[in-house]
Design an enzyme around this catalytic site. Sequence first.
Site, PDB file in Angstrom:
ATOM      1  N   GLN A 188       0.823  -1.220   0.000  1.00 40.48           N
ATOM      2  CA  GLN A 188       0.000   0.000   0.000  1.00 40.48           C
ATOM      3  C   GLN A 188       0.854   1.266   0.000  1.00 40.48           C
ATOM      4  O   GLN A 188       0.328   2.365  -0.200  1.00 40.48           O
ATOM      5  CB  GLN A 188      -0.916   0.024   1.234  1.00 40.48           C
ATOM      6  CG  GLN A 188      -2.008  -1.033   1.220  1.00 40.48           C
ATOM      7  CD  GLN A 188      -3.084  -0.779   0.168  1.00 40.48           C
ATOM      8  OE1 GLN A 188      -3.247   0.329  -0.336  1.00 40.48           O
ATOM      9  NE2 GLN A 188      -3.816  -1.823  -0.178  1.00 40.48           N
ATOM     10  N   HIS A 217      -0.473  -3.109  -9.353  1.00 35.33           N
ATOM     11  CA  HIS A 217      -1.843  -2.609  -9.542  1.00 35.33           C
ATOM     12  C   HIS A 217      -2.279  -1.656  -8.436  1.00 35.33           C
ATOM     13  O   HIS A 217      -3.360  -1.060  -8.511  1.00 35.33           O
ATOM     14  CB  HIS A 217      -2.839  -3.764  -9.722  1.00 35.33           C
ATOM     15  CG  HIS A 217      -3.199  -4.515  -8.486  1.00 35.33           C
ATOM     16  ND1 HIS A 217      -4.362  -4.306  -7.804  1.00 35.33           N
ATOM     17  CD2 HIS A 217      -2.556  -5.507  -7.819  1.00 35.33           C
ATOM     18  CE1 HIS A 217      -4.429  -5.142  -6.766  1.00 35.33           C
ATOM     19  NE2 HIS A 217      -3.339  -5.882  -6.750  1.00 35.33           N
ATOM     20  N   CYS A 227      -9.972  -7.884  -0.308  1.00 31.16           N
ATOM     21  CA  CYS A 227      -9.526  -9.261  -0.507  1.00 31.16           C
ATOM     22  C   CYS A 227     -10.423 -10.207   0.253  1.00 31.16           C
ATOM     23  O   CYS A 227     -10.251 -11.414   0.200  1.00 31.16           O
ATOM     24  CB  CYS A 227      -8.086  -9.416  -0.032  1.00 31.16           C
ATOM     25  SG  CYS A 227      -6.991  -8.244  -0.803  1.00 31.16           S
TER      26      CYS A 227
HETATM   27  N1  PLP Z   1      -0.524  -6.732   0.948  1.00 29.89           N
HETATM   28  C1  PLP Z   1      -1.355  -5.683   1.115  1.00 29.89           C
HETATM   29  C2  PLP Z   1      -1.105  -4.736   2.245  1.00 29.89           C
HETATM   30  C3  PLP Z   1      -2.432  -5.489   0.251  1.00 29.89           C
HETATM   31  O1  PLP Z   1      -3.246  -4.440   0.442  1.00 29.89           O
HETATM   32  C4  PLP Z   1      -2.633  -6.412  -0.805  1.00 29.89           C
HETATM   33  C5  PLP Z   1      -3.808  -6.281  -1.704  1.00 29.89           C
HETATM   34  O2  PLP Z   1      -4.843  -5.760  -1.330  1.00 29.89           O
HETATM   35  C6  PLP Z   1      -1.732  -7.473  -0.955  1.00 29.89           C
HETATM   36  C7  PLP Z   1      -0.696  -7.610  -0.061  1.00 29.89           C
HETATM   37  C8  PLP Z   1      -1.864  -8.465  -2.062  1.00 29.89           C
HETATM   38  O3  PLP Z   1      -1.415  -7.910  -3.278  1.00 29.89           O
HETATM   39  P1  PLP Z   1      -1.818  -8.529  -4.689  1.00 29.89           P
HETATM   40  O4  PLP Z   1      -3.242  -8.156  -4.941  1.00 29.89           O
HETATM   41  O5  PLP Z   1      -0.888  -7.882  -5.680  1.00 29.89           O
HETATM   42  O6  PLP Z   1      -1.593  -9.990  -4.611  1.00 29.89           O
END
Ligand code: PLP
Length: 373
Positions: A176, A198, A321
């Site tokens: 982030q 992304h 997520c």
């Molecule tokens: N770590 C954090 C703090 C995140 O906010 C996210 C995604 O929301 C991730 C890891 C995972 O990243 P990715 O979507 O590229 O797998």
Amino acid sequence: MIYVDNAATTKLSKAAFDAMTPWLLDEYGNASQPYSFARAPKKALSEARTTIANCINAHPDEIFFTSGGTESDNWAVKGTMLAYSDTRAMLTSAVEHHAVIHACRGVERMGYPVAYLPVTATGVLLPDTLVRYLTDSTKLVSVMLANNELGTIQPIAELVDLAHSRGALFHTDAVQAVGHIPVDVTQLGVDMLSASAHKFNGPKGVGFLYVKAGTPLQPFNDGGAQEFGMRGGTENVAGIVGMAQALRDNWEMMDIHSTHLNALSSQLLERLVGAGISFQRNGDDKTLPGLLSLSFPGGSGEALLHRLDLMGICISTGSACDSKNTAISHVLKAIDLEENTAKGTIRISFGRYNTPEDVATIASALVKALKPM
Ligand code: PLP
């Protein structure tokens, strides 16, 4: 549609898109081949590695391309804990993203003890707390740089010094943070750092792991010699080039973007106060620009999300997520938010493309959804 869920993902920038297209259409050669058609993608990968390294003050050989934040986190956690066989322990915080928490559950299943350290009511892991848990048998400490639900920024440099003083390695999930706040791996002192394209207007499905030279880490994939023999598999040249372009652009515009994002946040808060809406803002004073975790006690974050969705506005209740799981998030639990308050929590995360007009529309929508009839 008004999109204010930039902590979940961001819009690909036009510059990143334009930088990617040649590698998808005409320059499709495999960078590992010895003929001249492979020279251009090989050079593009090398330039992207240098660009990314420069943006975080690393050496290009310390940048390993991955498929995103989740892979980088899993690689750092499991690759360190399994790098040499002993039963030393790992420490992390209770507010990590599931990419770290679930990777930790994985290493626990393999027999390595893991402790999930408590945080303050604003989501900070205090150095004093880390001191209480660190021992000479701590092998790895993993603490995120900025929290995805609260925006809270952790005192990483202080935590790193403490971990190193007990011989432990330090990984930070900076997914982030990278592209949004200054990130200097040398100043932070971390051994590993995860990032994802992304989240900073790059493409999905690509990221990187910074690994300080000499850090003991197992390869992620056995296979070809790509990524210095540490992650076999033909490289995603277009994605990597797009990531580098997006990061450089955001890095160069960081001050301008964060001033803009902070102004949008203040405007929204002022409008809510002006309309007599009672709410609390969660997180610390040291926070990511444009990320607002707001609780409306007695309300329902989920209902708000759907009401705003019907008005064409994309917000989040917590971590995107976890959209299938409507239970109170582990982060809101860790900061001890009362159930009544936690249930009424939403996350608004502004991005560089949002405008003051968006804020006015969001504020009216929230007031409409929250004011008693
Ligand atoms: N770590 C954090 C703090 C995140 O906010 C996210 C995604 O929301 C991730 C890891 C995972 O990243 P990715 O979507 O590229 O797998």
